[in-house]
Design an enzyme around this catalytic site. Sequence first.
Site, PDB file in Angstrom:
ATOM      1  N   SER A  69      -1.130   7.600   5.567  1.00 27.39           N
ATOM      2  CA  SER A  69      -0.040   7.073   5.290  1.00 27.39           C
ATOM      3  C   SER A  69       1.177   7.758   5.725  1.00 27.39           C
ATOM      4  O   SER A  69       2.297   7.121   6.086  1.00 27.39           O
ATOM      5  CB  SER A  69       0.316   7.185   3.630  1.00 27.39           C
ATOM      6  N   THR A 116       4.651   8.028   2.007  1.00 31.54           N
ATOM      7  CA  THR A 116       5.455   7.119   2.584  1.00 31.54           C
ATOM      8  C   THR A 116       7.008   7.448   2.267  1.00 31.54           C
ATOM      9  O   THR A 116       7.858   7.307   3.424  1.00 31.54           O
ATOM     10  CB  THR A 116       4.983   5.918   2.066  1.00 31.54           C
ATOM     11  N   GLU A 160       8.152   1.319  -1.524  1.00 27.30           N
ATOM     12  CA  GLU A 160       6.842   1.434  -1.370  1.00 27.30           C
ATOM     13  C   GLU A 160       6.117   0.783  -2.606  1.00 27.30           C
ATOM     14  O   GLU A 160       6.301   1.245  -3.780  1.00 27.30           O
ATOM     15  CB  GLU A 160       6.378   2.556  -1.075  1.00 27.30           C
ATOM     16  N   HIS A 217      -8.776   3.115  -2.963  1.00 24.48           N
ATOM     17  CA  HIS A 217      -9.698   4.335  -2.803  1.00 24.48           C
ATOM     18  C   HIS A 217     -10.635   4.322  -4.026  1.00 24.48           C
ATOM     19  O   HIS A 217     -11.673   4.730  -4.016  1.00 24.48           O
ATOM     20  CB  HIS A 217      -8.703   5.755  -3.056  1.00 24.48           C
ATOM     21  N   ASP A 240       1.089  -0.017   5.641  1.00 21.96           N
ATOM     22  CA  ASP A 240       0.916   1.300   6.510  1.00 21.96           C
ATOM     23  C   ASP A 240      -0.591   1.342   7.121  1.00 21.96           C
ATOM     24  O   ASP A 240      -0.900   1.768   8.185  1.00 21.96           O
ATOM     25  CB  ASP A 240       0.957   2.567   5.821  1.00 21.96           C
ATOM     26  N   HIS A 241      -1.386   0.903   6.278  1.00 23.11           N
ATOM     27  CA  HIS A 241      -3.056   0.668   6.913  1.00 23.11           C
ATOM     28  C   HIS A 241      -3.770  -0.264   5.540  1.00 23.11           C
ATOM     29  O   HIS A 241      -3.110  -0.489   4.751  1.00 23.11           O
ATOM     30  CB  HIS A 241      -3.512   2.085   7.022  1.00 23.11           C
TER      31      HIS A 241
HETATM   32 ZN   LIG Z   1      -4.542   6.129   1.089  1.00 23.23          ZN
END
Ligand SMILES: [Zn+2]
Length: 479
Positions: free
Chosen positions: A100, A153, A274, A283, A321-322
Amino acid sequence: MPDNTDHFDSTLQGRLPRVAVLLALMFAVMLPQGTAAQDALKERPRGVIFFIADGTGPATYTVARDYLRGQNGPGTTLSMDLDQKGSVMTHAVDSRITDSASSATAYATGVKTYNGAIGMNPDRRPIGTVLEAAETNGWNTALISTARITHATPAAFSAHVPLRAQEEDVARQQLGKGIEILLGGGRSFFFGPEEGGRRGDSTNVVEGSGYHLVSTRDDLLAATRFPVLGLFSNEHMAYEVDRRHTQEPSIAEMTSWALERLEAAGEPFFIMIEAGRIDHAGHNRDIVAHLADMLAYDDAYRAAAAFASSRDDILLLATSDHETGGLTLGGEWEGGGSGYRYDPAPILGAQSSIERFSRQYREWIASPETVRMNVTGTLEADFGFTLGESDTFWMDRFLATRNLDGLGAWLEDLLRDRTAQRAAVHWSTSGHTAVDVPLYARGPGADAFTGSLDNQDVGRILSALMDADLEAETKKLRR
Ligand SMILES: [Zn+2]
């Protein structure tokens, strides 16, 4: 070459101002003059709302939309669906899979960098951000996160440290930037241990900063003056599915409150919001928390879109961001592929994150004789599960051998599997992935984000639209 054109592998130079004529000519073939993207670069919004949904890939948008369709009918869309302009390649300079910090730095500065970097280029030198340039231009600025406000972030827009773990430094830097609104979790990085925090230097960095500190949802909604620092939790804010509504505001409430205050102030503004915990649920391979936080983000975007459409000078930009978790819709659970089976409806039959279950479990094991009853009761009440015969056999084995840590880990895995299996979704990793993420935009300048963009190009286009002189900011930082 100036630092904000480090790693000059952009496909977008032809769209951007202040680039070499030669390059402009080279790319003129790909991006002819007069395209909507070229014209859009000339627009100058007076307000920029930038959403970053952390760890949110294409499958997360789909599962949220499908869930809402199950609830509200087949034509239902996500609030951002009609604003989709393209997608973003998220790789870092040192890894095909970004973290991030690196990706947010690319968005904030237009410079692709290494994993872990907060507002630093690959040579570990500070680089100016769009937020800093906005402050220089006299704009009001705001940062909101459902994670710690010192986390990667929001930090990448407002601080410069070589490693993202330096959150004590981030907290101190954030309070010295003239930012009007800071809302999120992470109280512990603003105070020393004697005040309930965990700063190693035992300093209260809020004192004397001029910030009006608010700690609850009601305090926030009653607050009217700048600058305001809202810290609603010691660490990350709660997952939406676990949130205590009187203590912590939702991401939509924080968004609406901030936009109302910024509107009332009358100045141009930049705000980055965010949705930080969609990533954490990925995760932890927790589809319940993941979906609930995505739906909360959808509500926040809807509120911002309503605000933006009340004016004609607001750019609303949103991406991720991903991706995190490698989420698959139609996972293989019984062999033979997905069997075309996938239905998100049962996901929110559960009313707790796995994280919350684990927190409770650690309290239960203080009295081992209560564990069995608490586990079975909570699985049924909060997750809608009854344990089968073989599950009970294994639980009794763990209890008989007093292996309570082992039982805790086994129960977490059981919850990950059962919550995913009943929707026929599947996680493929507990980490980040390299998949492209969608990008959304509306309002003046939105068409400049059309296509498949590199993350640093998003930052470069944004800085052009905001007249943000990032080179000047970089020079100031290195003085
Ligand atoms: Zn992460």
